[in-house]
Scaffold this motif. Structure first.
Motif, PDB file in Angstrom:
ATOM      1  N   HIS A  84       0.825  -1.202   0.000  1.00  0.00           N
ATOM      2  CA  HIS A  84       0.000   0.000   0.000  1.00  0.00           C
ATOM      3  C   HIS A  84       0.865   1.261   0.000  1.00  0.00           C
ATOM      4  N   LEU A  85       0.276   2.336  -0.486  1.00  0.00           N
ATOM      5  CA  LEU A  85       0.959   3.629  -0.525  1.00  0.00           C
ATOM      6  C   LEU A  85       0.979   4.223   0.877  1.00  0.00           C
ATOM      7  N   GLN A  86       2.170   4.434   1.395  1.00  0.00           N
ATOM      8  CA  GLN A  86       2.312   4.997   2.735  1.00  0.00           C
ATOM      9  C   GLN A  86       2.477   6.508   2.623  1.00  0.00           C
ATOM     10  N   LYS A  87       1.502   7.229   3.107  1.00  0.00           N
ATOM     11  CA  LYS A  87       1.498   8.683   2.984  1.00  0.00           C
ATOM     12  C   LYS A  87       2.380   9.313   4.056  1.00  0.00           C
TER      13      LYS A  87
END
Length: 376
Positions: free
Chosen positions: A76-79
């Protein structure tokens, strides 16, 4: 005058319509306002009924959710911390749960892929419905909540259907998250409706970037390729079953339309079907009986090339990374080649060198056995 139960019923039905109806039609729908009095003397409208169709997904087994959650957690994209409202815990690179069934693995990867595509939308729904706030869902279970939430909205917030007569593995962690989200389905549907209205989109598909939508549209139009497993059937038998089931055979892929199929010009055991016909193929039992196997065409090029140059008394040695289906396909082509040769009693052998763990070897062994190969 409407009592509380009637108002509550109308509210739930209205939320469902908002979550599943295109935005352009919401303003035109008079059924969404049960308190609005008509200027004409008409009979009261019947209460809204939720329409369900067979096309609504039925959900997945618990183990599919766990595998999809692990894949999502690792990718997942880790913000940045300043913009991160939904936390998925600090663990990355989790080992994937073991799932031996290939159909379940495919379903898990597809579910994880779709969850990754709509990560921003799913997080907006969680934030709007306050699911990201403690003590709703722990951070280390948020990935599982994300994949279950995507599947829940994909089946229009309907409960998961359990097949009668089949024993399903119950995993407490997955059931707990699913039951919690199902209990919040009205609130989640309302959040989804607000997100769609906010972005002014007809469906969640329109939220994706245009380049992604174009690629996805192209992939949905690609034909299905399926090779004939000659260890359980024959090309003539499979074609006869297809024709008896209402399929028509055409000359080339350019003529594929409706319920039709053709032979591939490059691979002799490969049949080509139009996009979207997999459910119809399932009804023929050719897929479930492993007489026909859907696989990308590039997976069939290698086995066909090897068998085209295989001498009469030659064997095949497979080394590297490959799936059990590729091994079974190679063995199927070798067997088919010998059956088509007149007065040939040769029995070629496919030798497989498996790199990796013992579980990997057992996985390939199980697939090969299921496909009808004789192993030593």
């Amino acid at each position: 005058k409407l009592d509380k139960n009637t108002l509550r019923s109308y509210f739930k039905q209205t939320i469902h319509v908002l979550a599943t109806t295109p935005v352009s039609q919401i303003a035109e729908s008079e059924a969404l306002d049960p308190l609005k009095e008509s200027t004409h003397h008409r009979a009261p409208a019947a209460p809204l009924e939720l329409q369900t169709t067979d096309e609504i997904p039925q959900g997945f087994p618990d183990r599919v959710y766990l595998l999809a959650a692990a894949i999502f957690q690792n990718n997942h994209l880790q913000k940045p911390a300043a913009h991160r409202l939904v936390n998925y815990g600090k663990q990355r690179g989790l080992p994937l749960p073991e799932v031996k069934d290939e159909e379940m693995r495919r379903a898990a990867y597809e579910l994880a892929f779709n969850t990754l595509k709509y990560q921003d939308l799913l997080e907006d729904i969680m934030i709007d419905s306050c699911l990201h706030l403690p003590p709703s869902i722990p951070d280390d279970e948020m990935s599982l909540a994300a994949v279950v939430l995507y599947d829940l909205q994909d089946r229009k917030f309907m409960p998961r259907r359990h097949h009668q007569g089949q024993t399903e593995e119950i995993i407490a962690e997955a059931r707990s998250i699913e039951n919690y989200l199902t209990g919040c389905s009205t609130k989640l549907a309302a959040s989804l409706a607000r997100c769609r209205i906010k972005h002014n989109v007809l469906s969640i598909h329109c939220i994706l970037p245009r380049s992604v939508r174009i690629k996805q549209g192209r992939s949905n139009c690609l034909p299905h390729y399926a090779w004939v497993n000659t260890m359980k059937s024959s090309l003539d038998e499979v074609q006869a079953v297809l024709k008896s089931s209402g399929f028509s055979q055409v000359k080339s892929a350019a003529h594929l339309e409706g319920q039709s199929f053709c032979r591939d010009p490059h691979c002799g055991d490969l049949l080509v079907f139009p996009a979207g016909l997999k459910p119809r193929l399932n009804s023929t039992n050719l897929l479930t009986d492993h007489k026909l196997t859907i696989q990308d065409k590039f997976c069939s090029l290698g086995p066909n090339l090897v068998c085209s140059v295989l001498p009469a008394r030659g064997d095949v040695l497979m080394v590297g990374h490959f799936s059990g289906l590729t091994v079974a396909h190679t063995a199927s082509l070798v067997a088919w080649k010998h059956t088509t040769q007149q007065n040939s009693n040769n029995q070629s052998t496919v030798y497989v060198c498996v790199s990796g763990t013992e579980a990997r070897r057992q996985e390939i062994q199980q697939v090969v056995t299921t496909m009808g190969c004789k192993s030593r």
